[in-house]
Write an enzyme that holds these catalytic residues in place. Structure first.
Site, short mmCIF file in Angstrom:
data_model
loop_
_atom_site.label_atom_id
_atom_site.label_comp_id
_atom_site.label_asym_id
_atom_site.label_seq_id
_atom_site.Cartn_x
_atom_site.Cartn_y
_atom_site.Cartn_z
N HIS A 15 0.79 -1.35 0.15
CA HIS A 15 0.06 -0.16 0.18
C HIS A 15 0.97 1.29 0.02
O HIS A 15 0.53 2.20 -0.58
CB HIS A 15 -1.13 0.05 1.22
CG HIS A 15 -2.16 -0.89 1.04
ND1 HIS A 15 -2.09 -2.05 1.08
CD2 HIS A 15 -3.29 -0.53 0.37
CE1 HIS A 15 -3.30 -2.70 0.72
NE2 HIS A 15 -4.11 -1.71 0.21
N TYR A 34 -9.27 8.16 2.04
CA TYR A 34 -9.34 6.65 2.15
C TYR A 34 -8.18 6.41 3.20
O TYR A 34 -6.98 6.51 2.91
CB TYR A 34 -9.03 6.18 0.77
CG TYR A 34 -9.36 4.66 0.74
CD1 TYR A 34 -9.83 3.82 1.75
CD2 TYR A 34 -9.02 3.64 -0.53
CE1 TYR A 34 -9.95 2.45 1.62
CE2 TYR A 34 -9.20 2.57 -0.63
CZ TYR A 34 -9.47 1.76 0.52
OH TYR A 34 -9.93 0.49 0.45
N TRP A 69 -5.33 -5.48 -9.23
CA TRP A 69 -4.86 -5.38 -7.50
C TRP A 69 -5.38 -6.29 -6.64
O TRP A 69 -4.69 -6.81 -5.80
CB TRP A 69 -5.22 -3.89 -7.19
CG TRP A 69 -5.13 -3.66 -5.77
CD1 TRP A 69 -5.71 -3.56 -4.76
CD2 TRP A 69 -3.76 -3.14 -5.29
NE1 TRP A 69 -5.26 -3.00 -3.34
CE2 TRP A 69 -3.87 -2.86 -3.78
CE3 TRP A 69 -2.42 -2.67 -5.61
CZ2 TRP A 69 -2.95 -2.41 -2.95
CZ3 TRP A 69 -1.51 -2.37 -5.13
CH2 TRP A 69 -1.60 -1.93 -3.76
N TRP A 70 -6.47 -6.79 -6.77
CA TRP A 70 -7.13 -7.88 -6.03
C TRP A 70 -6.14 -9.05 -5.81
O TRP A 70 -6.09 -9.95 -5.15
CB TRP A 70 -8.45 -8.22 -6.08
CG TRP A 70 -9.43 -7.14 -5.79
CD1 TRP A 70 -9.27 -5.95 -4.86
CD2 TRP A 70 -10.92 -7.03 -6.31
NE1 TRP A 70 -10.32 -5.40 -4.68
CE2 TRP A 70 -11.35 -5.76 -5.34
CE3 TRP A 70 -11.57 -7.83 -6.85
CZ2 TRP A 70 -12.54 -5.41 -5.47
CZ3 TRP A 70 -13.03 -7.19 -6.92
CH2 TRP A 70 -13.36 -6.20 -6.24
#
Length: 97
Positions: A15, A34, A69-70
């Site tokens: 991240h 976020y 990304w997942w």
């Protein structure tokens, strides 16, 4: 969301180096401010984000960058079929405006 044991440092590192195309996608989808928080005892993750009134968050699961990304994050987290992170709603118990 839920992390697997032993991956906290890798989760944070990924991240910290978020892909620019993912950050742009989230921004263009109406996601603002976020944050993701970690409960170090349970490895539970809690995400907080603000959405614009005209957000398109519901379309994100179909976007190729989101799916990529997942797939990238799936080894670190509990996931659904298709590698979408498992999520569950929390019951609000207090809010001060």
């Amino acid at each position: 969301m839920q992390l697997k044991p032993g991956v906290v440092d890798e989760y944070k590192a990924r991240h910290d180096a978020i892909w620019p195309e993912l950050a742009e996608l989230l921004h263009h989808s109406g996601i603002r401010d976020y944050s993701i928080f970690l409960d170090e005892e349970t490895l539970s993750l809690f995400a907080v984000l603000k959405l614009t009134d005209d957000n398109s968050r519901e379309a994100l699961p179909e976007h190729p960058v989101m799916k990529k990304w997942w797939d990238y994050m799936a080894p670190l987290m509990e996931v659904e079929p298709g590698n979408k992170p498992k999520e569950w709603a929390l019951k609000p118990v207090f809010h001060l405006a």
